[in-house]
Design an enzyme around this catalytic site. Sequence first.
Site, PDB file in Angstrom:
ATOM      1  N   HIS A  16       0.843  -1.205   0.000  1.00 42.24           N
ATOM      2  CA  HIS A  16       0.000   0.000   0.000  1.00 42.24           C
ATOM      3  C   HIS A  16       0.880   1.257   0.000  1.00 42.24           C
ATOM      4  CE1 HIS A  16      -3.096  -2.603   2.331  1.00 42.24           C
ATOM      5  NE2 HIS A  16      -3.651  -2.360   1.158  1.00 42.24           N
ATOM      6  N   LYS A  40     -15.744  -7.345   4.953  1.00 45.30           N
ATOM      7  CA  LYS A  40     -14.796  -8.400   5.317  1.00 45.30           C
ATOM      8  C   LYS A  40     -14.539  -8.345   6.815  1.00 45.30           C
ATOM      9  CE  LYS A  40     -11.392  -6.482   2.178  1.00 45.30           C
ATOM     10  NZ  LYS A  40     -10.032  -6.214   1.784  1.00 45.30           N
ATOM     11  N   ARG A  89      -2.333  -5.921  -8.279  1.00 49.42           N
ATOM     12  CA  ARG A  89      -1.298  -6.942  -8.116  1.00 49.42           C
ATOM     13  C   ARG A  89      -1.393  -8.003  -9.200  1.00 49.42           C
ATOM     14  NH1 ARG A  89      -3.278  -7.746  -2.153  1.00 49.42           N
ATOM     15  NH2 ARG A  89      -5.063  -7.065  -3.370  1.00 49.42           N
ATOM     16  N   SER A 127      -3.048  -7.791   2.972  1.00 51.95           N
ATOM     17  CA  SER A 127      -3.234  -7.639   4.416  1.00 51.95           C
ATOM     18  C   SER A 127      -3.680  -8.960   5.032  1.00 51.95           C
ATOM     19  CB  SER A 127      -4.264  -6.550   4.720  1.00 51.95           C
ATOM     20  OG  SER A 127      -3.827  -5.301   4.245  1.00 51.95           O
TER      21      SER A 127
HETATM   22  P1  ADP Z   1      -9.953  -3.172  -0.463  1.00 47.62           P
HETATM   23  O1  ADP Z   1     -10.801  -3.836   0.591  1.00 47.62           O
HETATM   24  O2  ADP Z   1     -10.565  -1.926  -1.035  1.00 47.62           O
HETATM   25  O3  ADP Z   1      -9.413  -4.090  -1.529  1.00 47.62           O
HETATM   26  P2  ADP Z   1      -7.254  -3.138   0.578  1.00 47.62           P
HETATM   27  O4  ADP Z   1      -6.758  -2.460   1.801  1.00 47.62           O
HETATM   28  O5  ADP Z   1      -7.154  -4.622   0.532  1.00 47.62           O
HETATM   29  O6  ADP Z   1      -8.724  -2.621   0.398  1.00 47.62           O
HETATM   30  O7  ADP Z   1      -6.507  -2.557  -0.690  1.00 47.62           O
HETATM   31  C1  ADP Z   1      -6.601  -1.193  -1.048  1.00 47.62           C
HETATM   32  C2  ADP Z   1      -5.997  -1.000  -2.428  1.00 47.62           C
HETATM   33  O8  ADP Z   1      -4.608  -1.314  -2.400  1.00 47.62           O
HETATM   34  C3  ADP Z   1      -6.581  -1.913  -3.510  1.00 47.62           C
HETATM   35  O9  ADP Z   1      -6.587  -1.212  -4.742  1.00 47.62           O
HETATM   36  C4  ADP Z   1      -5.607  -3.065  -3.558  1.00 47.62           C
HETATM   37  O10 ADP Z   1      -5.627  -3.732  -4.799  1.00 47.62           O
HETATM   38  C5  ADP Z   1      -4.307  -2.323  -3.331  1.00 47.62           C
HETATM   39  N1  ADP Z   1      -3.254  -3.184  -2.762  1.00 47.62           N
HETATM   40  C6  ADP Z   1      -3.362  -4.075  -1.766  1.00 47.62           C
HETATM   41  N2  ADP Z   1      -2.190  -4.698  -1.520  1.00 47.62           N
HETATM   42  C7  ADP Z   1      -1.300  -4.176  -2.420  1.00 47.62           C
HETATM   43  C8  ADP Z   1       0.071  -4.421  -2.717  1.00 47.62           C
HETATM   44  N3  ADP Z   1       0.777  -5.348  -2.062  1.00 47.62           N
HETATM   45  N4  ADP Z   1       0.659  -3.703  -3.708  1.00 47.62           N
HETATM   46  C9  ADP Z   1      -0.070  -2.787  -4.391  1.00 47.62           C
HETATM   47  N5  ADP Z   1      -1.375  -2.514  -4.180  1.00 47.62           N
HETATM   48  C10 ADP Z   1      -1.994  -3.196  -3.208  1.00 47.62           C
END
Ligand code: ADP
Length: 160
Positions: A16, A40, A89, A127
């Site tokens: 992130h 979730k 990703r 995460s």
């Molecule tokens: P959501 O529930 O909206 O998917 P997340 O916190 O899982 O929330 O992810 C927020 C954003 O960050 C999403 O666009 C996700 O694809 C991106 N993201 C999550 N992990 C990574 C990573 N390791 N590298 C790049 N982008 C990521």
Amino acid sequence: MFAIYPGSFDPITNGHLDIVIRAARLFDRLIIGVYDTPAKHLLFTTEERVDLVEKSTAHLPNVEVTAFSELVVDFARKVGAQAMVRGLRTSTDFDREFDMAMMNKQLNPELELVCLMAALKYQFLSSSLLKEAASLGGNINDLVPEYVATVLRKKVQRKM
Ligand code: ADP
């Protein structure tokens, strides 16, 4: 130009953070939106997730953090952002983003979506896998900011 970067951030990872740093170079101002009630199971409360994002991005002057609970397009409208940033990703992320993008375009045609490709070294990092690894005692030091690692370790210890 001004953008939002919405997500659950349960908790924020280096993947992130990489997106945040790159987006903060592209836009004059970036607001990270921590989604209050995602569909979730969450480990951290909204206040904790906001705190972890704030501590991890305090060194970035044009980045702000706020929680939101409305539709993401309404959140963008409320804060006055012209663009939304998301990280991709895998092709699974792409398929999901594509569907959401079509719906969001319908709901707010003025909001532009900007997707940044995940850095190669964080392609596998989510995460949910991070929490699983941490709860089983895995070394997560290279995957999250130091402060997040400390808080996460304490949190999963308490749950075990
Ligand atoms: P959501 O529930 O909206 O998917 P997340 O916190 O899982 O929330 O992810 C927020 C954003 O960050 C999403 O666009 C996700 O694809 C991106 N993201 C999550 N992990 C990574 C990573 N390791 N590298 C790049 N982008 C990521």
